[in-house]
Design a protein around this motif. Structure first.
Motif, PDB file in Angstrom:
ATOM      1  N   UNK A 157     -22.818  21.744   3.179  1.00 15.30           N
ATOM      2  CA  UNK A 157     -22.847  22.742   4.240  1.00 15.30           C
ATOM      3  C   UNK A 157     -21.641  22.527   5.149  1.00 15.30           C
ATOM      4  N   UNK A 158     -21.323  23.600   5.871  1.00 15.20           N
ATOM      5  CA  UNK A 158     -20.186  23.543   6.775  1.00 15.20           C
ATOM      6  C   UNK A 158     -20.347  22.404   7.785  1.00 15.20           C
ATOM      7  N   UNK A 159     -21.535  22.291   8.324  1.00 14.18           N
ATOM      8  CA  UNK A 159     -21.777  21.254   9.324  1.00 14.18           C
ATOM      9  C   UNK A 159     -21.551  19.859   8.769  1.00 14.18           C
ATOM     10  N   UNK A 160     -22.048  19.631   7.557  1.00 14.41           N
ATOM     11  CA  UNK A 160     -21.877  18.335   6.904  1.00 14.41           C
ATOM     12  C   UNK A 160     -20.405  18.026   6.663  1.00 14.41           C
ATOM     13  N   UNK A 161     -19.691  19.061   6.171  1.00 14.03           N
ATOM     14  CA  UNK A 161     -18.281  18.845   5.884  1.00 14.03           C
ATOM     15  C   UNK A 161     -17.508  18.574   7.165  1.00 14.03           C
ATOM     16  N   UNK A 162     -17.912  19.276   8.214  1.00 15.97           N
ATOM     17  CA  UNK A 162     -17.285  19.113   9.523  1.00 15.97           C
ATOM     18  C   UNK A 162     -17.470  17.677  10.014  1.00 15.97           C
ATOM     19  N   UNK A 163     -18.704  17.174   9.927  1.00 15.30           N
ATOM     20  CA  UNK A 163     -18.975  15.797  10.360  1.00 15.30           C
ATOM     21  C   UNK A 163     -18.165  14.806   9.534  1.00 15.30           C
ATOM     22  N   UNK A 164     -18.158  15.053   8.228  1.00 11.97           N
ATOM     23  CA  UNK A 164     -17.465  14.140   7.318  1.00 11.97           C
ATOM     24  C   UNK A 164     -15.973  14.094   7.669  1.00 11.97           C
ATOM     25  N   UNK A 165     -15.405  15.267   7.943  1.00 11.87           N
ATOM     26  CA  UNK A 165     -13.984  15.349   8.291  1.00 11.87           C
ATOM     27  C   UNK A 165     -13.662  14.470   9.496  1.00 11.87           C
ATOM     28  N   UNK A 166     -14.496  14.585  10.522  1.00 11.08           N
ATOM     29  CA  UNK A 166     -14.238  13.801  11.740  1.00 11.08           C
ATOM     30  C   UNK A 166     -14.417  12.314  11.514  1.00 11.08           C
ATOM     31  N   UNK A 167     -15.408  11.979  10.674  1.00  7.71           N
ATOM     32  CA  UNK A 167     -15.604  10.553  10.379  1.00  7.71           C
ATOM     33  C   UNK A 167     -14.409  10.000   9.606  1.00  7.71           C
ATOM     34  N   UNK A 168     -13.882  10.811   8.656  1.00 10.36           N
ATOM     35  CA  UNK A 168     -12.695  10.362   7.912  1.00 10.36           C
ATOM     36  C   UNK A 168     -11.548  10.145   8.883  1.00 10.36           C
ATOM     37  N   UNK A 169     -11.352  11.102   9.772  1.00  3.58           N
ATOM     38  CA  UNK A 169     -10.240  11.012  10.721  1.00  3.58           C
ATOM     39  C   UNK A 169     -10.348   9.766  11.605  1.00  3.58           C
ATOM     40  N   UNK A 170     -11.593   9.432  11.936  1.00  2.00           N
ATOM     41  CA  UNK A 170     -11.810   8.240  12.758  1.00  2.00           C
ATOM     42  C   UNK A 170     -11.529   6.952  11.990  1.00  2.00           C
ATOM     43  N   UNK A 171     -11.414   7.062  10.664  1.00  2.00           N
ATOM     44  CA  UNK A 171     -11.148   5.868   9.866  1.00  2.00           C
ATOM     45  C   UNK A 171     -12.406   5.191   9.363  1.00  2.00           C
ATOM     46  N   UNK A 172     -13.494   5.945   9.261  1.00  5.37           N
ATOM     47  CA  UNK A 172     -14.764   5.364   8.831  1.00  5.37           C
ATOM     48  C   UNK A 172     -14.824   4.998   7.356  1.00  5.37           C
ATOM     49  N   UNK A 173     -13.922   5.571   6.542  1.00  2.00           N
ATOM     50  CA  UNK A 173     -14.057   5.364   5.100  1.00  2.00           C
ATOM     51  C   UNK A 173     -12.800   4.745   4.491  1.00  2.00           C
ATOM     52  N   UNK A 174     -13.015   3.858   3.540  1.00  2.00           N
ATOM     53  CA  UNK A 174     -11.874   3.278   2.829  1.00  2.00           C
ATOM     54  C   UNK A 174     -11.354   4.236   1.776  1.00  2.00           C
ATOM     55  N   UNK A 175     -12.247   5.070   1.277  1.00  2.00           N
ATOM     56  CA  UNK A 175     -11.813   5.964   0.215  1.00  2.00           C
ATOM     57  C   UNK A 175     -12.463   7.336   0.363  1.00  2.00           C
TER      58      UNK A 175
END
Ligand code: ADP
Ligand code: ZN
Ligand code: ZN
Length: 821
Positions: free
Chosen positions: A372-390
């Motif tokens: 969903x858009x909301x999920x993708x939106x959250x994921x995008x911000x978490x990636x930007x914050x550096x939450x994921x190695x990959x």
């Protein structure tokens, strides 16, 4: 350079305007005092009477245009784009001749484009009393005072636009009231699935069943179903087994016998996977040396002279590439860097996701268009914050805001899904990844068992590095490589067999059915109906000038070349063998399914193609699961079935007609069929039962079919690259495909001809520069959604440069380095 309130400057912002006329305009805005602006930041800017979203690309001490207006406000206090993403967007726009904003938009958070909502609020400390206020105006002001912040639209709706504006305009000027802008909320609607269940104990329900009247048999049927399946069951699921109207549910509801429960569908991609931790395997010698080369590139960074721009890892299926990807990633992480891993199609590669998740639990972000858009939106911000190695995803994952990038991996790099074809920018993820690696000093690893011919060419040059894995890690016990048999369809015809199944294929199918083994029948449908072939000798009618097969057009009843518009009548007999058995190649999966049902009446048949998926009969996962669970004997499918799936019980794979893929009018047809057949051949014999592949074709001696049978990439490459050189096709040249769409065929042709003249007038088009213009001609898919398509092909060393000053009006689409002609 950074501006603050003491140092007002100007910002060049790219904004999204839905008009092609404004594409080439420069937008320069003044940074008002008190506002601090950085590049990459999202801002509100005035445009005519509207307020639009913009992204600041550049800060300047002077304006770029004569008159500038002020930036209205800031959307997001921190920049959305990093400086190398801005560089990447500019490069995308130049290379693919796409609007700059469209290129930027690829990197913005999902759902970014939203309307601005204007709020009016109190500026604390300032008086909000207007001495001259009328009672009407006081009414509005009182409301603002009470709420402290109100939606301007709502105010206007309540009190009228004129009255509202008149009231607040003075107070806005004196800054007693301030105007702020906020994005409208993302409309995330959770998906809810209604379930039905018994509301009374099963015993009671059984008793009640006896008392239901005779004419209530639909109710009885549903009740009986629920007694047998007492847990909540999705109504859609119940309906696949018994038929009833919603009236029946209503009756049972009103009697208090059943209830409806709403379950929220969980769309978290990770929740469906059981995470079992996995640990790095100790590598074999060849794997180790590949890993060391990647690590040494990580340590140097690709920005250094003499370091290859990319590493092509050419390794047969099962040679341990994925294990290397994961260990290389672990090395990058050790060095404080992060990674992006691209896979061709995420819905069809659940296994590779699972492997990454269990190796890096909690550190993997998955980008998935079905989220969903909301999920993708959250994921995008978490990636930007550096939450994921990959970050793992399809081609768009290359635009994820992954910070500290160090390693980019493209799995199955030869796949065509890496090219965006429908919308501009029509980018290829491999090309973008090369640029991003260069901008960020990252290492790019491209993996494949059947590398793209152009990648292999580069890897053999000093530009890239070629690493090879020639053996499977573990020769799987009891699972030898499948036996591949080629059936010559001309001989079948001569023997009087007119069916879609050769004698050999038919008997193998019957044998597999008897042994209760599974079968995959593969049919590449692309190009259905159009090319023309002699069924006696296999001769295909081709363009005299371009060598590509001509396509049949029923409207004109002619054969037409889709590159240069060469036309001929359909011949009455074969010029080679004089046979009159000239046929259109054109059988689809649907007909194959019907014929298979007639020929093998005891088989349970399942069809898997985009029509089935689009028709929402089953999802990819459901087809996959049904076949894997043995609910069908024969799986019929298009290229989808060839994509990296393991079905242990499959012992036979039949390719119905390899020629269909071979005869598409595209110089890459040979490469395509080689890749396809190699993959298909890899499908059979995954389990312990061993396997067999039967390839039916009219051209058994074709240069791409023979090496596919032997799984010999080197031999295929040698022949293919020689043809490419001879015909000056990529990688020896570069192409651009210019397509014009119009509902009127004549207008369409005329505009294409006009454009050709415009292009011919360019001085570079004359003579010596190795630039050639081919066409215009009707496109291979001549008509799409009611619009005709005509095309011009440009061949040159640098098509983007040649075309950069041409203005293509609406109706034109420009595809640089097209993957399909
Ligand atoms: P590819 O990606 O090239 O198809 P994989 O990485 O999937 O190859 O490896 C194929 C199989 O071999 C997998 O089951 C994997 O777990 C296993 N494998 C890979 N490397 C090793 C190793 N060094 N030792 C043991 N098994 C391995
Ligand atoms: Zn012939
Ligand atoms: Zn031609």
């Amino acid at each position: 350079m950074l501006y603050n309130s003491f140092m007002p400057g100007y910002a060049y912002a790219e904004i999204s305007v839905n008009s092609p006329l404004t594409l080439r305009r420069t937008f320069s805005y003044k940074i008002p005092a008190g506002l601090s602006i950085q590049t990459g930041q999202a801002v509100w800017v005035p445009f005519g009477a509207k307020t639009l979203q913009g992204i600041v690309l550049e800060l300047n001490p002077y304006p770029l245009v004569e008159k500038t207006r002020d930036i209205t406000g800031v959307i997001e206090s921190s920049p959305l784009l990093s400086s190398h993403q801005i560089d990447l967007a500019r490069w995308l726009s130049d290379y693919y001749l796409a609007p700059l904003y469209e290129s930027i938009a690829l990197m913005l958070p999902p759902g970014f484009e939203r309307r601005a909502i204007t709020y009016i609020s109190l500026n604390s400390g300032s008086p909000t009393y207007l001495e001259t206020a009328t009672p009407e105006e006081d009414e509005i002001l009182n409301l603002i005072r009470e709420k402290r912040k109100v939606n301007l639209g709502a105010l206007e709706k309540k009190f009228g636009q004129q009255r509202t504006r008149r009231t607040i305009s003075h107070l806005l000027q004196t800054r007693s009231l301030v105007r702020t802008y906020e994005l409208e909320e993302i409309k995330v609607r959770p998906k809810v699935v209604p379930h039905l269940r018994l509301k009374v104990p099963v015993e009671d329900a059984k008793n009640l069943l006896k008392n239901l009247g005779k004419n209530a048999h639909k109710q009885s049927e549903l009740l009986r179903y629920l007694i047998e399946n007492p847990g909540p069951t999705a109504i859609s699921q119940v309906r696949t087994e018994i038929r009833f109207s919603s009236g029946v549910i209503k009756l049972l509801l009103s009697k208090g016998l059943v209830e409806i429960q709403l379950f929220r569908l969980n769309r978290d991609p990770l929740s469906v996977h059981n995470v079992n931790l996995s640990f790095p395997l100790s590598l074999t010698g060849p794997q180790e040396s590949v890993l060391q080369s990647i690590v040494s590139s990580l340590d140097k960074g690709t920005l250094h002279k003499g370091v290859p721009r990319a590493i092509l890892l050419s390794g047969v299926t099962g040679s341990g590439k994925t294990e290397i990807y994961m260990q290389a990633l672990a090395e990058a992480i050790k060095r404080g860097r992060k990674g992006i891993v691209m896979v061709p199609e995420i819905a069809m590669t659940p296994q590779i996701l699972e492997r990454f998740i269990s190796r890096f639990p909690g550190r993997v972000a998955i980008l998935h268009s079905e989220l969903s858009l909301g999920k993708r939106f959250d994921e995008w911000w978490r990636i930007k914050k550096g939450d994921f190695d990959v970050v793992i995803g399809p081609r768009s994952a290359i635009f994820a805001p992954q910070p500290d990038l160090g390693l980019i991996i493209i799995d199955e790099e030869h796949e065509w899904t890496y090219k965006q074809q429908e919308l501009p920018p029509r980018y290829h993820a491999r090309q973008v990844a090369l640029k991003l690696a260069e901008l960020t000093g990252s290492t790019l690893v491209l993996g494949s068992a059947t590398p793209d011919v152009e990648s292999y060419f580069k890897a053999l040059s000093s530009e890239w590095q070629l690493l090879q894995l020639t053996e499977r890690v573990t020769p799987e016990v009891g699972s030898p490589l499948p036996k591949v048999e080629i059936v010559d369809l001309k001989q079948e015809l001569q023997a009087g067999n007119l069916s879609l199944f050769s004698r050999s294929l038919a008997s193998s199918i019957n044998m597999a059915l008897t042994n209760q083994e599974q079968i995959i029948l593969f049919l590449n449908r692309r190009g259905a109906a159009s090319s023309v072939e002699c069924r006696n000798c296999g001769w295909v009618i081709r363009c005299k000038r371009c060598e590509v097969p001509l396509s049949y057009h029923s409207v004109e009843d002619m054969l037409i070349c889709h590159q240069c518009n060469y036309r001929v009548n359909v011949p009455q007999f074969c010029p080679r063998c004089r046979s009159r058995r000239i046929k259109y190649l054109g059988v689809g999966t649907e007909r194959l399914e019907q014929e298979a049902a007639l020929a093998f009446p005891r088989a349970r048949i399942l069809r898997w193609d985009s029509d089935v998926i689009r028709g929402r009969k089953y999802s990819h996962q459901e087809v996959f699961d049904r076949f894997r669970e043995g609910k069908a004997d024969i799986l019929i499918g298009t290229q989808m079935v060839a994509k990296g799936l393991d079905f242990p019980k499959v012992t036979l794979v039949g390719v119905i007609c390899a020629d269909i893929a071979l005869n598409i009018p595209d110089f890459r047809a040979g490469e395509r069929i080689f890749q396809l057949l190699s993959q298909v051949a890899g499908r059979a014999g995954r389990g312990s039962a061993g396997g067999k592949v039967i390839i039916q074709t009219y051209s058994p001696d074709h240069y791409a079919i023979q090496p596919a049978v032997k799984q010999d990439y080197a031999e295929f490459y040698r022949k293919e690259i020689a043809y490419r050189r001879q015909l000056n096709n990529p990688p020896f040249s570069r192409l651009a495909k210019l397509t014009f769409f119009h509902t009127n065929e004549r207008r369409c042709r005329e505009e294409a001809e006009r454009m050709k003249r415009v292009l011919m007038e360019k001085p570079e088009a004359r003579g010596i520069n190795g630039i050639s213009l081919i066409g215009p001609a009707p496109a291979y898919i001549h008509r799409l959604r009611g619009r005709f398509m005509w095309q011009i092909f440009l061949r040159s060393a640098n098509p983007s440069e040649f075309l950069s000053d041409i203005s293509f009006g609406s109706g034109w689409s420009v595809d640089i380095d097209p993957v399909g002609l």
